[in-house]
Design an enzyme around this catalytic site. Structure first.
Site, PDB file in Angstrom:
ATOM      1  N   ASP A   1       8.017  -9.528   9.137  1.00 51.67           N
ATOM      2  CA  ASP A   1       8.339  -8.361   9.954  1.00 51.67           C
ATOM      3  C   ASP A   1       9.784  -8.013   9.656  1.00 51.67           C
ATOM      4  O   ASP A   1      10.699  -8.765   9.990  1.00 51.67           O
ATOM      5  CB  ASP A   1       8.154  -8.702  11.430  1.00 51.67           C
ATOM      6  CG  ASP A   1       8.568  -7.572  12.366  1.00 51.67           C
ATOM      7  OD1 ASP A   1       9.095  -6.548  11.896  1.00 51.67           O
ATOM      8  OD2 ASP A   1       8.390  -7.733  13.591  1.00 51.67           O
ATOM      9  N   VAL A   2      10.029  -6.876   9.019  1.00 46.61           N
ATOM     10  CA  VAL A   2      11.380  -6.555   8.572  1.00 46.61           C
ATOM     11  C   VAL A   2      12.360  -6.356   9.726  1.00 46.61           C
ATOM     12  O   VAL A   2      13.577  -6.398   9.516  1.00 46.61           O
ATOM     13  CB  VAL A   2      11.396  -5.327   7.640  1.00 46.61           C
ATOM     14  CG1 VAL A   2      10.598  -5.600   6.363  1.00 46.61           C
ATOM     15  CG2 VAL A   2      10.902  -4.080   8.353  1.00 46.61           C
TER      16      VAL A   2
ATOM     17  N   ASN B   1      11.423   0.132   1.871  1.00 46.70           N
ATOM     18  CA  ASN B   1      10.382   1.150   2.050  1.00 46.70           C
ATOM     19  C   ASN B   1       9.616   1.010   3.356  1.00 46.70           C
ATOM     20  O   ASN B   1       9.068   1.994   3.868  1.00 46.70           O
ATOM     21  CB  ASN B   1       9.400   1.063   0.869  1.00 46.70           C
ATOM     22  CG  ASN B   1       8.125   1.832   1.117  1.00 46.70           C
ATOM     23  OD1 ASN B   1       8.083   3.055   1.046  1.00 46.70           O
ATOM     24  ND2 ASN B   1       7.049   1.108   1.432  1.00 46.70           N
TER      25      ASN B   1
ATOM     26  N   SER C   1      13.371  10.167   4.890  1.00 47.24           N
ATOM     27  CA  SER C   1      12.374  11.225   5.017  1.00 47.24           C
ATOM     28  C   SER C   1      13.086  12.552   5.199  1.00 47.24           C
ATOM     29  O   SER C   1      14.182  12.612   5.770  1.00 47.24           O
ATOM     30  CB  SER C   1      11.455  10.974   6.222  1.00 47.24           C
ATOM     31  OG  SER C   1      10.659  12.114   6.510  1.00 47.24           O
TER      32      SER C   1
ATOM     33  N   ILE D   1       3.720  13.567   1.537  1.00 49.02           N
ATOM     34  CA  ILE D   1       3.174  12.911   0.354  1.00 49.02           C
ATOM     35  C   ILE D   1       1.724  12.542   0.639  1.00 49.02           C
ATOM     36  O   ILE D   1       1.384  12.108   1.743  1.00 49.02           O
ATOM     37  CB  ILE D   1       3.978  11.643   0.008  1.00 49.02           C
ATOM     38  CG1 ILE D   1       5.464  11.982  -0.171  1.00 49.02           C
ATOM     39  CG2 ILE D   1       3.424  10.976  -1.249  1.00 49.02           C
ATOM     40  CD1 ILE D   1       5.755  12.984  -1.269  1.00 49.02           C
TER      41      ILE D   1
ATOM     42  N   TYR E   1      11.276   8.816  14.944  1.00 52.35           N
ATOM     43  CA  TYR E   1      11.179   8.700  13.494  1.00 52.35           C
ATOM     44  C   TYR E   1      12.336   9.430  12.807  1.00 52.35           C
ATOM     45  O   TYR E   1      12.966   8.898  11.884  1.00 52.35           O
ATOM     46  CB  TYR E   1       9.837   9.276  13.043  1.00 52.35           C
ATOM     47  CG  TYR E   1       9.539   9.126  11.570  1.00 52.35           C
ATOM     48  CD1 TYR E   1       9.169   7.889  11.047  1.00 52.35           C
ATOM     49  CD2 TYR E   1       9.592  10.214  10.709  1.00 52.35           C
ATOM     50  CE1 TYR E   1       8.870   7.737   9.703  1.00 52.35           C
ATOM     51  CE2 TYR E   1       9.296  10.079   9.367  1.00 52.35           C
ATOM     52  CZ  TYR E   1       8.933   8.847   8.868  1.00 52.35           C
ATOM     53  OH  TYR E   1       8.646   8.708   7.517  1.00 52.35           O
TER      54      TYR E   1
ATOM     55  N   ARG F   1       0.839  -1.207   0.000  1.00 50.50           N
ATOM     56  CA  ARG F   1       0.000   0.000   0.000  1.00 50.50           C
ATOM     57  C   ARG F   1       0.871   1.252   0.000  1.00 50.50           C
ATOM     58  O   ARG F   1       2.081   1.188   0.178  1.00 50.50           O
ATOM     59  CB  ARG F   1      -0.917   0.014   1.228  1.00 50.50           C
ATOM     60  CG  ARG F   1      -0.195   0.025   2.561  1.00 50.50           C
ATOM     61  CD  ARG F   1      -1.149  -0.214   3.721  1.00 50.50           C
ATOM     62  NE  ARG F   1      -0.483  -0.167   5.020  1.00 50.50           N
ATOM     63  CZ  ARG F   1      -0.339   0.931   5.756  1.00 50.50           C
ATOM     64  NH1 ARG F   1      -0.839   2.079   5.329  1.00 50.50           N
ATOM     65  NH2 ARG F   1       0.281   0.890   6.913  1.00 50.50           N
TER      66      ARG F   1
ATOM     67  N   LYS G   1      15.237   7.756  10.383  1.00 52.43           N
ATOM     68  CA  LYS G   1      15.391   8.175   8.987  1.00 52.43           C
ATOM     69  C   LYS G   1      16.745   8.837   8.738  1.00 52.43           C
ATOM     70  O   LYS G   1      17.315   8.716   7.646  1.00 52.43           O
ATOM     71  CB  LYS G   1      14.244   9.109   8.599  1.00 52.43           C
ATOM     72  CG  LYS G   1      12.879   8.429   8.581  1.00 52.43           C
ATOM     73  CD  LYS G   1      12.834   7.268   7.595  1.00 52.43           C
ATOM     74  CE  LYS G   1      11.455   6.663   7.446  1.00 52.43           C
ATOM     75  NZ  LYS G   1      11.399   5.582   6.451  1.00 52.43           N
TER      76      LYS G   1
END
Length: 248
Positions: A61-62, A88, A140, A186, A153, A13, A157
């Site tokens: 689960d990465v 991603n 990001s 985005i 976050y 998604r 990133k």
């Protein structure tokens, strides 16, 4: 000609889906990673049928190295190679530093940053063997400029950017190019929950006066991760906006 193969984490998604579709439109077979039990696998398969490519859907689960290893093994067993890796998959657990729970910090770092490490480490040996590969990591703009309420976050990133630059230097002699795309705001499901006033505030800070689209990010990722990129490595492609705190 033998089709090339792209592995896209979080590809069911949003931006990940748009990236997967861009590669499919250009004839790539796909390994699409997802994690939610609610993912509509039939819808995903039907959506890619029109491109005439094969799609392998892999739940993992990465942040879990063993699950990532099983996914990569399945991809190699089916396709024999992985030409492009797009890291991603990512999450947010926003809060001000004084209110942030330790588990929320750890979870974001584990999925966003360690997940990028896991897949890159596991895919690299196959790329090295055939002396070619493309890696594109999704960071990001927050990882460059920071944002109040997103210290976890932003840290994850920012780490991805440093990781990418280091990997690019390590792997360049094997013709493996590693680059990073760092989007700003985005228009996705994640931003659709913001109220209109917040969206207007965000758009006012962007030079084009609108949010970017997932397809526009996918175009950049495809160039860096596709056959046309034969030289660029260690790049951080950043969508800059005038950063000030966004009231949620």
């Amino acid at each position: 000609m033998e089709k090339r193969v792209a592995l896209v984490t979080g590809g069911s998604r949003g931006i990940g889906r748009a990236i997967a579709e861009k590669f499919a439109k250009n004839g790539y077979n796909l390994v699409i990673n997802y994690v939610s039990d609610n993912t509509n696998l039939d819808e995903i398969k039907e959506g890619f049928n029109k491109y005439g490519v094969e799609v392998l859907l892999e739940k993992a689960d990465v942040s879990n190295f063993n699950e990532c290893e099983k996914m990569v093994t399945s991809a190699i067993e089916k396709f024999g190679k992985i030409d492009t890796l797009v890291n991603n998959a990512g999450i947010t657990r926003d809060n001000l530093l004084m209110r942030m729970k330790e588990e929320d910090f750890d979870k974001v770092i584990s999925i966003n940053l360690k997940g990028t490490f896991n897949l890159t480490k596991l895919v690299t040996p196959y790329m090295m063997k055939k002396r070619e590969g493309r890696i594109v990591n999704i960071s990001s703009v927050v990882g460059v400029m920071g944002n109040a309420g997103q210290s976890n976050y932003a840290a994850s990133k920012a780490g991805i950017i440093g990781f990418t630059k280091s990997v690019a230097k390590e792997l360049a002699t094997r013709n493996i190019l590693a680059n990073c795309v760092a989007p700003g705001f985005i228009a996705t499901d994640m931003t659709s929950v913001l109220n209109e006033k917040v969206k207007e505030n965000i758009s006012a800070q962007i030079p084009l006066k609108r949010m970017g689209t997932a397809e526009e990010i996918a175009n950049a990722v495809y160039f860096l991760g596709g056959e046309d990129n034969t030289y660029i490595t260690g790049l951080s492609l950043i969508h800059i906006w005038r950063c000030r705190r966004i009231e949620r």
